[in-house]
Design a protein around this motif. Structure first.
Motif, short mmCIF file in Angstrom:
data_model
loop_
_atom_site.label_atom_id
_atom_site.label_comp_id
_atom_site.label_asym_id
_atom_site.label_seq_id
_atom_site.Cartn_x
_atom_site.Cartn_y
_atom_site.Cartn_z
N LEU A 1 -5.76 0.06 -1.08
CA LEU A 1 -6.91 0.52 -0.32
C LEU A 1 -7.91 1.13 -1.28
CD1 LEU A 1 -8.02 0.89 2.58
CD2 LEU A 1 -7.11 3.21 2.50
N ALA A 2 -9.14 0.62 -1.24
CA ALA A 2 -10.21 1.14 -2.09
C ALA A 2 -11.07 2.10 -1.30
CB ALA A 2 -11.07 -0.02 -2.61
N PHE A 3 -11.55 3.12 -1.99
CA PHE A 3 -12.47 4.09 -1.42
C PHE A 3 -13.82 3.87 -2.09
CE2 PHE A 3 -8.29 5.69 -0.75
CZ PHE A 3 -8.33 6.37 0.46
N LEU A 4 -14.86 3.73 -1.28
CA LEU A 4 -16.20 3.47 -1.78
C LEU A 4 -17.12 4.60 -1.35
CD1 LEU A 4 -14.90 0.58 -0.62
CD2 LEU A 4 -16.91 -0.28 -1.76
N LEU A 5 -18.11 4.89 -2.18
CA LEU A 5 -19.12 5.88 -1.85
C LEU A 5 -20.47 5.20 -1.98
CD1 LEU A 5 -19.67 8.79 -1.05
CD2 LEU A 5 -19.78 9.36 -3.47
N ASP A 6 -21.19 5.12 -0.89
CA ASP A 6 -22.48 4.44 -0.84
C ASP A 6 -22.38 3.02 -1.39
OD1 ASP A 6 -23.74 6.68 0.30
OD2 ASP A 6 -24.06 7.57 -1.67
N GLY A 7 -21.25 2.37 -1.11
CA GLY A 7 -21.05 0.97 -1.51
C GLY A 7 -20.49 0.78 -2.90
N LEU B 1 -18.96 7.62 2.56
CA LEU B 1 -17.59 7.29 2.15
C LEU B 1 -17.01 6.24 3.10
CD1 LEU B 1 -15.34 8.06 0.10
CD2 LEU B 1 -14.53 9.69 1.81
N SER B 2 -16.43 5.21 2.53
CA SER B 2 -15.78 4.18 3.33
C SER B 2 -14.51 3.71 2.64
CB SER B 2 -16.73 3.00 3.58
OG SER B 2 -17.10 2.39 2.35
N GLU B 3 -13.70 2.98 3.39
CA GLU B 3 -12.43 2.45 2.88
C GLU B 3 -12.41 0.95 3.11
OE1 GLU B 3 -9.23 4.50 4.83
OE2 GLU B 3 -10.04 6.46 4.35
N LYS B 4 -11.77 0.24 2.18
CA LYS B 4 -11.70 -1.22 2.28
C LYS B 4 -10.44 -1.71 1.57
CE LYS B 4 -14.53 -5.24 1.17
NZ LYS B 4 -15.80 -5.69 0.58
N PRO B 5 -9.67 -2.57 2.23
CA PRO B 5 -8.52 -3.14 1.52
C PRO B 5 -9.00 -3.98 0.33
CG PRO B 5 -8.38 -3.56 3.89
CD PRO B 5 -9.76 -3.03 3.61
N ARG C 1 0.83 -1.20 0.00
CA ARG C 1 0.00 0.00 0.00
C ARG C 1 0.87 1.26 0.00
NH1 ARG C 1 -4.70 -1.07 4.34
NH2 ARG C 1 -4.65 1.20 4.28
N ASP C 2 0.28 2.36 -0.41
CA ASP C 2 0.97 3.64 -0.46
C ASP C 2 0.24 4.59 0.50
OD1 ASP C 2 1.81 6.25 -1.05
OD2 ASP C 2 2.18 5.76 -3.15
N ALA C 3 0.74 4.68 1.74
CA ALA C 3 0.09 5.48 2.78
C ALA C 3 0.03 6.96 2.39
CB ALA C 3 0.81 5.30 4.11
N GLY C 4 1.04 7.46 1.71
CA GLY C 4 1.04 8.86 1.29
C GLY C 4 -0.08 9.16 0.30
N LEU C 5 -0.25 8.29 -0.69
CA LEU C 5 -1.32 8.46 -1.66
C LEU C 5 -2.68 8.31 -0.98
CD1 LEU C 5 -2.53 8.82 -4.44
CD2 LEU C 5 -1.99 6.41 -4.92
N ARG D 1 -2.68 2.30 -4.59
CA ARG D 1 -1.72 1.20 -4.53
C ARG D 1 -0.34 1.79 -4.74
NH1 ARG D 1 -3.68 -3.80 -8.19
NH2 ARG D 1 -1.88 -3.07 -9.32
N ASN D 2 0.67 1.00 -4.48
CA ASN D 2 2.02 1.55 -4.65
C ASN D 2 2.38 1.77 -6.12
OD1 ASN D 2 2.54 -1.06 -5.47
ND2 ASN D 2 4.32 -1.33 -4.18
N ASP D 3 1.57 1.27 -7.04
CA ASP D 3 1.84 1.49 -8.47
C ASP D 3 0.92 2.55 -9.07
OD1 ASP D 3 -0.49 -0.03 -8.45
OD2 ASP D 3 0.16 -1.39 -10.03
N GLY D 4 0.17 3.27 -8.24
CA GLY D 4 -0.63 4.37 -8.75
C GLY D 4 -2.00 4.49 -8.13
N MET D 5 -2.68 5.53 -8.55
CA MET D 5 -4.05 5.79 -8.12
C MET D 5 -5.01 5.23 -9.16
SD MET D 5 -5.82 9.46 -7.11
CE MET D 5 -6.00 10.14 -8.75
N LEU D 6 -5.96 4.43 -8.72
CA LEU D 6 -6.98 3.86 -9.59
C LEU D 6 -8.21 4.74 -9.49
CD1 LEU D 6 -6.57 0.18 -8.38
CD2 LEU D 6 -5.25 1.39 -10.11
N VAL D 7 -8.78 5.10 -10.62
CA VAL D 7 -9.90 6.03 -10.63
C VAL D 7 -11.01 5.50 -11.53
CG1 VAL D 7 -10.60 8.42 -11.00
CG2 VAL D 7 -8.25 7.93 -10.35
N ARG D 8 -12.23 5.48 -10.99
CA ARG D 8 -13.38 5.00 -11.75
C ARG D 8 -14.08 6.19 -12.39
NH1 ARG D 8 -18.44 1.56 -9.25
NH2 ARG D 8 -19.24 0.81 -11.24
#
Length: 109
Positions: free
Chosen positions: A30-36, A21-25, A3-7, A43-50
């Motif tokens: 670490l994934a960030f969820l909004l209303d599920g 808003l919630s967080e889940k490994p 994981r990338d704690a700074g990101l 991740r240590n290889d970048g930010m994933l964006v939907r």
């Protein structure tokens, strides 16, 4: 995948206090969820964006952003922003704002 704690902290600061808003490994990070619904991830290889299918063309045209690939599967509507892209405060905000707009259009889970 480490994981990338700074990101993770950059994303938390950008998203702020938000109802639902919630967080889940997940995905080795670490994934960030909004209303599920999945919104983004760190991740240590970048930010994933939907961004949603058909909404990612503008982002893919920018340096440091590529289509997200999991194994052999291309994840249309998802992009991966490398460190130079997510390190740009304005671009990170633009990506996360676009992700929020898309995910807020989805029904809650």
């Amino acid at each position: 995948m480490a994981r990338d704690a700074g990101l993770e902290e950059l994303i938390r600061q950008e998203l702020g206090e938000r109802s639902g808003l919630s967080e889940k490994p997940m995905f080795g990070g670490l994934a960030f969820l909004l209303d599920g619904n999945l919104l983004c991830g760190a991740r240590n290889d970048g930010m994933l964006v939907r961004l949603g299918k058909g909404n990612d063309g503008w982002a893919l045209a920018l340096a440091g952003i590529e289509l997200m690939v999991m194994g052999d599967r291309q994840m249309n509507g998802w992009v991966r922003a490398g460190v130079k892209a997510y390190g740009d405060d304005a671009l990170r905000k633009r990506l996360l704002d676009a992700a929020l707009a898309y995910v807020l259009s989805l029904p809650s889970k």
